[in-house]
Design a protein around this motif. Structure first.
Motif, PDB file in Angstrom:
ATOM      1  N   GLN A 257      76.609  14.450  55.431  1.00  0.00           N
ATOM      2  CA  GLN A 257      76.528  15.594  56.454  1.00  0.00           C
ATOM      3  C   GLN A 257      75.234  16.510  56.069  1.00  0.00           C
ATOM      4  OE1 GLN A 257      80.093  17.753  56.638  1.00  0.00           O
ATOM      5  NE2 GLN A 257      80.945  16.371  58.065  1.00  0.00           N
ATOM      6  N   ARG A 258      75.047  16.791  54.752  1.00  0.00           N
ATOM      7  CA  ARG A 258      74.066  17.310  54.380  1.00  0.00           C
ATOM      8  C   ARG A 258      72.453  16.437  54.528  1.00  0.00           C
ATOM      9  NH1 ARG A 258      74.095  18.851  48.176  1.00  0.00           N
ATOM     10  NH2 ARG A 258      72.115  19.599  48.647  1.00  0.00           N
TER      11      ARG A 258
ATOM     12  N   ASP B  21      76.484  17.760  42.796  1.00  0.00           N
ATOM     13  CA  ASP B  21      76.750  18.014  44.104  1.00  0.00           C
ATOM     14  C   ASP B  21      75.900  19.038  44.475  1.00  0.00           C
ATOM     15  OD1 ASP B  21      78.944  16.386  44.153  1.00  0.00           O
ATOM     16  OD2 ASP B  21      80.192  17.578  43.528  1.00  0.00           O
ATOM     17  N   ASP B  22      75.390  19.913  43.851  1.00  0.00           N
ATOM     18  CA  ASP B  22      74.420  21.122  44.384  1.00  0.00           C
ATOM     19  C   ASP B  22      72.802  20.759  44.267  1.00  0.00           C
ATOM     20  OD1 ASP B  22      74.657  21.201  41.700  1.00  0.00           O
ATOM     21  OD2 ASP B  22      74.763  23.334  41.426  1.00  0.00           O
TER      22      ASP B  22
ATOM     23  N   ARG C 251      72.147  16.750  58.339  1.00  0.00           N
ATOM     24  CA  ARG C 251      71.732  18.238  59.001  1.00  0.00           C
ATOM     25  C   ARG C 251      70.192  18.183  58.358  1.00  0.00           C
ATOM     26  NH1 ARG C 251      74.865  20.887  56.002  1.00  0.00           N
ATOM     27  NH2 ARG C 251      76.612  20.479  57.710  1.00  0.00           N
TER      28      ARG C 251
ATOM     29  N   ARG D 260      81.692  13.047  52.003  1.00  0.00           N
ATOM     30  CA  ARG D 260      81.468  13.218  53.494  1.00  0.00           C
ATOM     31  C   ARG D 260      80.629  14.650  53.563  1.00  0.00           C
ATOM     32  NH1 ARG D 260      86.553  12.874  55.148  1.00  0.00           N
ATOM     33  NH2 ARG D 260      87.233  15.011  54.976  1.00  0.00           N
ATOM     34  N   ALA D 261      80.445  15.433  52.810  1.00  0.00           N
ATOM     35  CA  ALA D 261      79.672  16.660  52.842  1.00  0.00           C
ATOM     36  C   ALA D 261      78.302  16.111  52.530  1.00  0.00           C
ATOM     37  CB  ALA D 261      80.357  17.741  51.877  1.00  0.00           C
TER      38      ALA D 261
ATOM     39  N   ALA E 127      86.010  13.939  50.456  1.00  0.00           N
ATOM     40  CA  ALA E 127      85.532  14.960  51.209  1.00  0.00           C
ATOM     41  C   ALA E 127      84.240  15.694  50.732  1.00  0.00           C
ATOM     42  CB  ALA E 127      86.623  16.366  51.153  1.00  0.00           C
ATOM     43  N   ALA E 128      83.952  15.342  49.517  1.00  0.00           N
ATOM     44  CA  ALA E 128      82.657  15.779  48.630  1.00  0.00           C
ATOM     45  C   ALA E 128      81.678  14.639  49.205  1.00  0.00           C
ATOM     46  CB  ALA E 128      82.883  15.536  47.308  1.00  0.00           C
TER      47      ALA E 128
END
Length: 548
Positions: free
Chosen positions: A95-96, A276-277, A99, A91-92, A88-89
């Protein structure tokens, strides 16, 4: 929402999802995408994207189905990903990337983007977003505080003809040094750091190579997420703590010959910590095929699309074979859009814009040169992977046919046996010998007779084992293919190959261009001689190889 120039809006009619329990367990998902995209209002060259239900369904309905399948697969299977990240991480993260790239590509005023004046040549479009600020709390050497930075995006589009979009992006992915400026890569990375305050002035050197570190791929697989490590990169202005640069990269739309499928290569510099951030500033390439399918009126078209995604056939594809209601597709024309984002300080906007235009035009020139080499008119340079495309026998040139004949003759001389068991191929023309070599089950690769041997030819199995193409093959040296033990065995056997003409090596492990390990049961090597008896190259054959 209000109209935005130069965008043309379509009409969304009743659409949605219907999920029903299945008698055999699980669920059946129905997706309805019902739209009027007003194709008459868009330029003719891209009209197929708006008037073909096949392309619309491929871009939207099939993308949704693949996403749902991926999530379901992750929920019901133990999925192993790289660097300890949860699916999930990752995939995020993808997506970032998507986007951020799409927002820069669209350049909507509502998102804070505004166009800046052109330099008189309309091939590159520059837009600026001052609302996207990369935090800077440091000061200049003079002690003055650094002005907050904004983001500049340089965009350009070009028409591609007779070239496979996935093959082109695969080459760009594997050979970054062929189109990217390593000094600017360092600039991009340093722009994400608080002490960013200058422009790159002169090339300080290049990177010695790139390593692709896989993170994850989708179940299909249609999308790859990876980290690119640029080794020994330019240490721009001492702004980088590490000489190795890292890029988070997503490569999607891998399949060939599928109507409406976008192919993307998107990347963004990341810190070695890979938090991640961390901020992402994505750049990259987007290719959309624009050839209309032969049959766009069949009511069964989207049903046939959905039928390719049966659970029992995870690698199902729309191959464009007409008949039975299927939608035939071609891939001779496509539009590539290139977008690069630059973080900048407000007082340097004009300088960064000029640099971005120059860099974008350099990339366009490189991509055009590569596309010409990969085009079907230069098919001797390209081997599309898998499917019917592989049947075209791209390397079917007189040189390749002659080399295949020499390979078989030399094998017969050294080993006293036939490399090709088919009697027809042995008695046939050079072209039939080439075809037999090309489809041989073992990986056959030829390398040059140089102090640092590089590969010059491979059959389909050899290209699959090295995960490369004929064009990219020529950048792979022999020693990179073997692991440590394999290199030791090679050093021992190489003199025997050159003096006696043959050698047999025990099974071991080799490494593909993507960094994947492939084991082989045995390897044999022999010296290939030409018609005059002179040494031409060394041929290796890896038997019963498989990815570990």
């Amino acid at each position: 929402m209000p109209l935005v120039q130069p965008f043309i809006r379509g009409e969304m009619l009743p659409s949605g999802f219907l999920i029903r329990p299945s008698d055999g367990g699980g669920s059946v998902i129905h997706i309805v995408d019902h739209m009027d995209l007003e194709p008459w209002s868009v330029p003719e060259v891209v009209r197929p994207l708006y008037e073909s239900s096949t392309m619309v369904a491929q871009k939207m309905s099939m993308a949704a189905l693949r996403y749902l399948r991926q999530v379901a697969h992750e929920d019901t299977h133990s999925v192993i990903t790289g660097w300890g990240r949860q699916p999930a991480a990752l995939r995020a993260l993808s997506q970032r990337l998507t986007r951020g790239f799409n927002e820069a590509l669209n350049g909507l005023a509502d998102d804070g983007w505004s166009l800046i004046e052109s330099d008189g040549v309309d091939d590159v479009c520059i837009s600026v977003n001052s609302s996207k600020v990369i935090g800077c709390n440091e000061t200049f050497s003079s002690g003055l505080p650094i002005v907050s930075t904004g983001v500049l995006c340089a965009k350009a589009s070009m028409l591609l003809q007779d070239v496979s979009p996935p093959s082109l992006l695969q080459f760009l992915r594997e050979h970054r040094s062929q189109w990217a400026d390593s000094n600017l890569d360092a600039f991009f990375a340093s722009a994400m750091k608080p002490n960013f305050c200058n422009l790159p002035t002169s090339r300080l050197g290049g990177f010695s190579g790139q390593v692709i570190l896989p993170l994850a791929h989708t179940f299909e697989p249609e999308e790859f997420l990876e980290v690119i490590k640029l080794e020994n990169a330019s240490n721009y202005q001492d702004a980088l703590v590490h000489r190795d640069l890292f890029l988070l990269q997503m490569y999607s739309g891998v399949q060939d010959n599928t109507a409406g499928t976008c192919s993307e290569l998107i990347f963004a510099p990341i810190d070695a910590s890979f938090s991640d951030d961390s901020p992402l500033l994505p750049s990259g390439f987007l290719i959309i095929p624009i050839d209309s399918p032969v049959d766009t009126s069949s009511p069964n078209c989207t049903l046939d699309l959905a039928s390719t995604l049966e659970v029992s056939t995870p690698r199902g594809r729309i191959t464009g074979v007409s008949g039975g209601g299927a939608c035939a597709a071609t891939s001779s024309k496509a539009v590539m859009t290139i977008a690069f984002q630059f973080a900048f300080e407000s007082h340097l906007q004009d300088s960064v814009a000029a640099m971005a235009r120059q860099y974008m035009r350099s990339i366009i020139s490189s991509v055009q040169r590569i596309a010409v080499a990969l085009s079907s008119s230069s098919s001797s340079h390209l081997v599309p992977r898998g499917g019917s495309a592989a049947q075209k026998l791209a390397p079917a040139t007189p040189e390749a046919a002659t080399l295949s004949r020499w390979i078989c003759q030399s094998y017969r001389f050294h080993f006293g046996a036939e490399l090709i068991k088919s009697a027809d191929a042995n008695k046939g023309s050079s072209e039939s010998v080439l075809k037999a070599i090309w489809h041989h089950g073992s990986a056959i690769l030829c390398c040059s007779l140089q102090p640092m041997p590089v590969f010059t030819f491979a059959n389909q199995s050899g290209l699959d084992m090295l995960e490369t193409t004929l064009v990219a093959l020529q950048d792979i040296t022999l020693e990179k293919v073997f692991d440590d033990q394999g290199r030791k065995n090679l050093c021992t056997e190489l003199p025997s190959i050159l003096e006696q003409g043959l050698a047999c090596m025990a099974g071991g492990v080799c490494v593909s261009s993507m960094g994947r390990a492939a084991s082989y049961e045995k390897a044999v090597a022999w010296k290939v001689v030409d018609d005059d008896g002179g040494a031409h190259c060394i041929c290796f054959m890896f038997l019963n190889w498989t990815f570990v």
